[in-house]
Scaffold this motif. Structure first.
Motif, PDB file in Angstrom:
ATOM      1  N   LEU A 213       0.363  -1.058  -0.137  1.00  0.00           N
ATOM      2  CA  LEU A 213      -0.385  -0.024  -0.014  1.00  0.00           C
ATOM      3  C   LEU A 213       0.877   2.176   0.239  1.00  0.00           C
ATOM      4  N   ASP A 214       1.892   0.673  -0.037  1.00  0.00           N
ATOM      5  CA  ASP A 214       2.874   1.952  -0.575  1.00  0.00           C
ATOM      6  C   ASP A 214       3.456   3.060  -1.567  1.00  0.00           C
ATOM      7  N   ASP A 215       2.629   4.006  -1.857  1.00  0.00           N
ATOM      8  CA  ASP A 215       2.302   4.589  -3.413  1.00  0.00           C
ATOM      9  C   ASP A 215       3.779   4.881  -3.274  1.00  0.00           C
ATOM     10  N   SER A 216       5.335   4.934  -2.401  1.00  0.00           N
ATOM     11  CA  SER A 216       6.447   6.003  -3.420  1.00  0.00           C
ATOM     12  C   SER A 216       7.144   4.522  -3.372  1.00  0.00           C
ATOM     13  N   ILE A 217       6.581   3.503  -3.172  1.00  0.00           N
ATOM     14  CA  ILE A 217       7.033   1.908  -3.314  1.00  0.00           C
ATOM     15  C   ILE A 217       6.574   1.941  -5.044  1.00  0.00           C
ATOM     16  N   ASP A 218       7.060   1.615  -6.372  1.00  0.00           N
ATOM     17  CA  ASP A 218       7.400   0.869  -6.890  1.00  0.00           C
ATOM     18  C   ASP A 218       6.700  -0.786  -7.633  1.00  0.00           C
ATOM     19  N   ASP A 219       7.936  -0.973  -6.707  1.00  0.00           N
ATOM     20  CA  ASP A 219       8.090  -1.900  -6.921  1.00  0.00           C
ATOM     21  C   ASP A 219       7.369  -3.013  -6.110  1.00  0.00           C
ATOM     22  N   PHE A 220       6.435  -4.289  -6.030  1.00  0.00           N
ATOM     23  CA  PHE A 220       6.315  -5.018  -5.285  1.00  0.00           C
ATOM     24  C   PHE A 220       7.000  -6.843  -6.190  1.00  0.00           C
ATOM     25  N   SER A 221       7.711  -7.390  -6.087  1.00  0.00           N
ATOM     26  CA  SER A 221       7.095  -8.462  -6.766  1.00  0.00           C
ATOM     27  C   SER A 221       6.992 -10.227  -6.570  1.00  0.00           C
ATOM     28  N   PRO A 222       6.816 -10.849  -6.983  1.00  0.00           N
ATOM     29  CA  PRO A 222       6.220 -11.848  -6.593  1.00  0.00           C
ATOM     30  C   PRO A 222       7.016 -12.673  -6.026  1.00  0.00           C
ATOM     31  N   SER A 261      -5.203  -8.422   4.150  1.00  0.00           N
ATOM     32  CA  SER A 261      -6.263  -7.239   3.727  1.00  0.00           C
ATOM     33  C   SER A 261      -5.188  -6.018   2.945  1.00  0.00           C
ATOM     34  N   SER A 262      -4.578  -5.910   2.995  1.00  0.00           N
ATOM     35  CA  SER A 262      -3.724  -5.076   2.116  1.00  0.00           C
ATOM     36  C   SER A 262      -3.738  -5.743   0.907  1.00  0.00           C
ATOM     37  N   SER A 263      -3.948  -6.374  -0.025  1.00  0.00           N
ATOM     38  CA  SER A 263      -4.102  -6.748  -0.616  1.00  0.00           C
ATOM     39  C   SER A 263      -6.421  -6.310  -1.278  1.00  0.00           C
ATOM     40  N   ALA A 264      -6.153  -6.278  -0.880  1.00  0.00           N
ATOM     41  CA  ALA A 264      -8.115  -6.319  -0.764  1.00  0.00           C
ATOM     42  C   ALA A 264      -8.093  -4.009  -0.707  1.00  0.00           C
ATOM     43  N   GLU A 265      -7.240  -4.299   0.370  1.00  0.00           N
ATOM     44  CA  GLU A 265      -7.307  -2.422  -0.184  1.00  0.00           C
ATOM     45  C   GLU A 265      -7.093  -1.240  -1.098  1.00  0.00           C
ATOM     46  N   LEU A 266      -6.285  -2.440  -1.588  1.00  0.00           N
ATOM     47  CA  LEU A 266      -5.214  -2.203  -2.506  1.00  0.00           C
ATOM     48  C   LEU A 266      -6.355  -2.039  -4.162  1.00  0.00           C
ATOM     49  N   VAL A 267      -7.076  -2.638  -4.358  1.00  0.00           N
ATOM     50  CA  VAL A 267      -8.438  -3.275  -4.523  1.00  0.00           C
ATOM     51  C   VAL A 267      -9.672  -2.367  -4.858  1.00  0.00           C
ATOM     52  N   LEU A 290      -1.354  -2.722 -10.833  1.00  0.00           N
ATOM     53  CA  LEU A 290      -1.429  -3.415 -11.620  1.00  0.00           C
ATOM     54  C   LEU A 290      -0.134  -4.551 -10.985  1.00  0.00           C
ATOM     55  N   SER A 291       0.929  -4.185 -11.185  1.00  0.00           N
ATOM     56  CA  SER A 291       2.016  -5.036 -11.311  1.00  0.00           C
ATOM     57  C   SER A 291       1.651  -5.663  -9.764  1.00  0.00           C
ATOM     58  N   LYS A 292       1.883  -5.286  -8.681  1.00  0.00           N
ATOM     59  CA  LYS A 292       1.410  -5.549  -7.184  1.00  0.00           C
ATOM     60  C   LYS A 292       0.172  -6.170  -7.090  1.00  0.00           C
ATOM     61  N   LEU A 293      -0.807  -5.943  -7.736  1.00  0.00           N
ATOM     62  CA  LEU A 293      -1.996  -7.474  -7.857  1.00  0.00           C
ATOM     63  C   LEU A 293      -1.835  -8.688  -8.264  1.00  0.00           C
ATOM     64  N   SER A 294      -0.786  -8.510  -9.558  1.00  0.00           N
ATOM     65  CA  SER A 294      -0.298  -9.122  -9.953  1.00  0.00           C
ATOM     66  C   SER A 294       0.719  -9.945  -9.230  1.00  0.00           C
ATOM     67  N   ALA A 295       1.841  -9.682  -8.381  1.00  0.00           N
ATOM     68  CA  ALA A 295       2.223 -10.597  -7.571  1.00  0.00           C
ATOM     69  C   ALA A 295       2.215 -11.204  -6.304  1.00  0.00           C
ATOM     70  N   CYS A 296       0.854 -10.280  -5.858  1.00  0.00           N
ATOM     71  CA  CYS A 296      -0.085 -11.087  -4.508  1.00  0.00           C
ATOM     72  C   CYS A 296      -0.567 -12.710  -5.006  1.00  0.00           C
ATOM     73  N   ALA A 297      -1.064 -12.112  -6.889  1.00  0.00           N
ATOM     74  CA  ALA A 297      -2.124 -13.341  -7.196  1.00  0.00           C
ATOM     75  C   ALA A 297      -1.507 -14.095  -7.422  1.00  0.00           C
ATOM     76  N   GLN A 298       0.044 -13.870  -7.795  1.00  0.00           N
ATOM     77  CA  GLN A 298       0.657 -14.915  -7.913  1.00  0.00           C
ATOM     78  C   GLN A 298       1.776 -15.585  -7.109  1.00  0.00           C
ATOM     79  N   ALA A 299       1.928 -14.702  -5.775  1.00  0.00           N
ATOM     80  CA  ALA A 299       2.366 -15.473  -4.612  1.00  0.00           C
ATOM     81  C   ALA A 299       0.885 -16.597  -4.337  1.00  0.00           C
ATOM     82  N   HIS A 300       0.062 -16.000  -3.871  1.00  0.00           N
ATOM     83  CA  HIS A 300      -1.056 -16.752  -3.369  1.00  0.00           C
ATOM     84  C   HIS A 300      -2.280 -17.141  -4.118  1.00  0.00           C
TER      85      HIS A 300
END
Length: 330
Positions: A213-222, A261-267, A290-300
């Motif tokens: 949920l940190d807007d200052s961080i662009d990358d959150f990888s799988p 909850s963090s993933s759901a909050e981003l949605v 999109l990149s962060k949600l994709s990473a969350c979805a791939q991991a879980h």
């Protein structure tokens, strides 16, 4: 002879009248490997060697050392007639259950009580009898407990949980059967190390989930998302482990819920931002989400269905942006 005399001198000082309390003492000899020609010897041969040493030591002890001679006489009698109060413990030859039975086989008084060892009603001999331990043995135990703690520290740093548990089990065993301050202190240090380990892993996991949920961080990888789930699983596994007074809080499930909850909050944020087509967010914001949600979805993968609505919002935004851009070019 000298080693045996030292032993019996120490034993003779445990009680005022050894003869009266002799049935309360057992002597399992554990270092028979140092006896002459002991290699390959059977238990009976080792007992015979011990008998010879006990006889020689008794004969060489002054009659003025009455208490010491009493103990030596007891050793000789037990070894000569096969009484279970004196025996050889050899890890490759001795039946452990047989040895334990002999150590705990105390002959009662005529009235059925065990006055010699001060038993109360309902108590068994092994509940009140304690073993004496020499200073040299205490030093050996201290050195070994220090080695266990060092190996535990290395195992935790390398996240080798099975190794760490095995070492903790070893300390638990020592604490259960040996009442020494050294062992108690070692267990306390191990407990502190385990709590610090839990705090470290939990801190790493929460630091990663905050990036979602940190807007200052662009990358959150799988890979980062998978690391969160791995840390949560490790901590959840440790929660089932009981060691000394260490208390493991239920942080593993908490981390998983925080990730969800963090993933759901981003949605939810995306849905709010993309709901107003007149004030759509930038392409950079869309790409980051999109990149962060994709990473969350791939991991879980279980999260994928709940995150799909977020993907649709992004897809709609991109299509809208393309149409707007195309119209401006035209």
């Amino acid at each position: 002879g000298g080693a045996v005399r030292t032993l019996v001198n120490m034993v003779s000082r445990f009680v005022k009248d050894f003869e009266k309390f002799s049935l309360s003492f057992s002597f399992p000899f554990t270092h028979t490997a140092v006896l002459p020609s002991s290699s390959g010897a059977t238990l009976d041969e080792l007992r015979t060697k011990l008998l010879g040493i006990a006889v020689d030591t008794k004969d060489g002890t002054s009659k003025t050392e009455f208490e010491t001679r009493q103990v030596l006489k007891r050793l000789v009698t037990c070894l000569k007639y096969g009484y279970p109060f004196v025996d050889v413990f050899h890890p490759e030859l001795t039946d452990i259950n047989h040895l334990i039975t002999n150590i705990e086989r105390f002959v009662p008084e005529p009235d059925g009580s065990h006055a010699a060892i001060g038993l109360s009603d309902g108590e068994s001999p092994h509940q009140v009898v304690r073993c004496n331990i020499t200073l040299a043995a205490k030093n050996d135990i201290k050195a070994e407990s220090d080695r266990v703690l060092k190996r535990l520290e290395l195992a935790l740093k390398s996240t080798r949980c099975s190794d760490a548990r095995g070492l903790c089990d070893a300390l638990c065993c020592l604490q259960r059967y040996i009442q020494l301050d050294t062992i108690t202190e070692a267990c306390e240090q191990a407990s502190a190390m385990l709590r610090k380990y839990q705090e470290l892993l939990a801190g790493q996991a929460y630091a990663l989930t905050r990036q979602i949920l940190d807007d200052s961080i662009d990358d959150f990888s799988p890979r980062q998302a998978l690391q969160v789930l791995r840390l949560a699983a490790v901590l959840a596994d440790w929660e089932q482990f009981s060691f000394s007074d260490a208390v493991f809080s239920k942080v593993g499930q908490s981390i998983l819920e925080d990730f969800r909850s963090s993933s759901a909050e981003l949605v939810r944020r995306m849905a709010d931002e993309f709901s107003d087509t007149a004030h759509l967010p930038s392409f950079g914001t869309a790409r980051r989400c999109l990149s962060k949600l994709s990473a969350c979805a791939q991991a879980h993968p279980e999260f994928a269905a709940s995150l799909f609505a977020g993907f649709e919002k992004v897809q709609l935004f991109i299509k809208t942006g393309i149409r707007v851009a195309t119209a401006k070019v035209q």
